[in-house]
Enzyme design. Structure first.
Site, PDB file in Angstrom:
ATOM      1  CB  CYS A 150       3.944  -6.004   1.437  1.00 13.29           C
ATOM      2  SG  CYS A 150       5.210  -7.254   1.752  1.00 13.29           S
TER       3      CYS A 150
ATOM      4  CG  ASN B 299       8.907 -10.085  -0.989  1.00 13.92           C
ATOM      5  OD1 ASN B 299       9.813 -10.599  -1.650  1.00 13.92           O
ATOM      6  ND2 ASN B 299       7.685 -10.563  -1.031  1.00 13.92           N
TER       7      ASN B 299
ATOM      8  CB  CYS C 276       5.039  -9.576   7.062  1.00 18.77           C
ATOM      9  SG  CYS C 276       6.406  -9.335   8.223  1.00 18.77           S
ATOM     10  NE  ARG C 277       2.179  -5.589   4.941  1.00 24.55           N
ATOM     11  CZ  ARG C 277       2.236  -4.291   4.702  1.00 24.55           C
ATOM     12  NH1 ARG C 277       1.127  -3.581   4.684  1.00 24.55           N
ATOM     13  NH2 ARG C 277       3.401  -3.715   4.469  1.00 24.55           N
ATOM     14  CB  SER C 278       3.710  -9.352  -0.675  1.00 29.17           C
ATOM     15  OG  SER C 278       5.091  -9.289  -0.448  1.00 29.17           O
TER      16      SER C 278
ATOM     17  CG  ASP D 250       3.956  -3.330   8.274  1.00 24.18           C
ATOM     18  OD1 ASP D 250       4.234  -4.501   8.623  1.00 24.18           O
ATOM     19  OD2 ASP D 250       4.813  -2.518   7.888  1.00 24.18           O
TER      20      ASP D 250
HETATM   21  P1  4NP Z   1       5.875  -6.516   5.088  1.00 24.72           P
HETATM   22  O1  4NP Z   1       6.283  -6.091   6.579  1.00 24.72           O
HETATM   23  O2  4NP Z   1       5.923  -5.239   4.273  1.00 24.72           O
HETATM   24  O3  4NP Z   1       4.471  -7.031   5.250  1.00 24.72           O
HETATM   25  O4  4NP Z   1       6.860  -7.560   4.637  1.00 24.72           O
HETATM   26  C1  4NP Z   1       7.484  -5.435   6.881  1.00 24.72           C
HETATM   27  C2  4NP Z   1       8.660  -6.145   6.939  1.00 24.72           C
HETATM   28  C3  4NP Z   1       9.836  -5.508   7.274  1.00 24.72           C
HETATM   29  C4  4NP Z   1       9.814  -4.159   7.542  1.00 24.72           C
HETATM   30  C5  4NP Z   1       8.630  -3.439   7.476  1.00 24.72           C
HETATM   31  C6  4NP Z   1       7.462  -4.082   7.136  1.00 24.72           C
HETATM   32  N1  4NP Z   1      11.014  -3.494   7.921  1.00 24.72           N
HETATM   33  O5  4NP Z   1      10.963  -2.279   8.241  1.00 24.72           O
HETATM   34  O6  4NP Z   1      12.093  -4.129   7.921  1.00 24.72           O
END
Ligand code: 4NP
Length: 151
Positions: free
Chosen positions: A8, A11, A13-15, A122
């Site tokens: 994602c 790294n 939340c989702r992945s 997201d």
């Molecule tokens: P992820 O979510 O891609 O599912 O881990 C996010 C985590 C952090 C951020 C964006 C999306 N960020 O902008 O810090």
């Protein structure tokens, strides 16, 4: 042993949730000697970080263990993994550009979603409802992905 990398943006939340759900389902099916999963982010914002507390909470409710530290996706990952699975189409584009991937090695997890397609939304700027929705999408998509792997 087939190796799967879920990717994602951050790294956290989702992945890492996908990695934990995959490893959990593989273990439930007794296939832990056949498959392993890892996860990474296309961005470097959260390298070394624990998963987001909301990802940990939604998994704890399902008695799923998560054990991951944020790391950034890199072009050597294409040699280390059999399957590269993006959470959304932006991740897929970023990965393909990093890999100069002309034969499209990067799949989308929702290609395996039995009741939908497209992006895993997201949840980072959302709330616990959004993390629960991500869990539901990932749990059913990963179940079908494992069916695809063992077919
Ligand atoms: P992820 O979510 O891609 O599912 O881990 C996010 C985590 C952090 C951020 C964006 C999306 N960020 O902008 O810090």
């Amino acid at each position: 042993m087939k190796k799967i990398l879920f990717v994602c943006l951050g790294n956290i939340c989702r992945s890492p949730m996908a990695e934990a759900i995959f490893n959990h389902q593989v273990h439930e099916k007794g296939l832990q000697n056949d498959f392993m999963a890892d996860s990474a982010g296309t961005a470097n914002y959260h390298v070394g970080d624990q998963p987001d507390h909301r990802t940990i909470e939604v998994l704890n409710e399902k008695n799923i263990i998560i054990n991951h530290q944020g790391r950034q996706f890199n072009k050597n990952d294409v040699n280390s993994f059999d399957y590269l699975i993006a959470m959304d189409s932006q991740n897929q584009r970023d990965m393909r550009s990093i890999l100069q991937d002309e034969d499209n090695r990067v799949l989308l997890i929702r290609d395996f979603d039995p009741i939908g397609s497209g992006d895993v939304p997201d949840p980072y700027y959302g709330g616990s409802k959004d993390f629960k929705e991500v869990y539901e999408i990932l749990a059913r998509s990963i179940e079908q992905f494992i069916h695809f792997l063992i077919r």
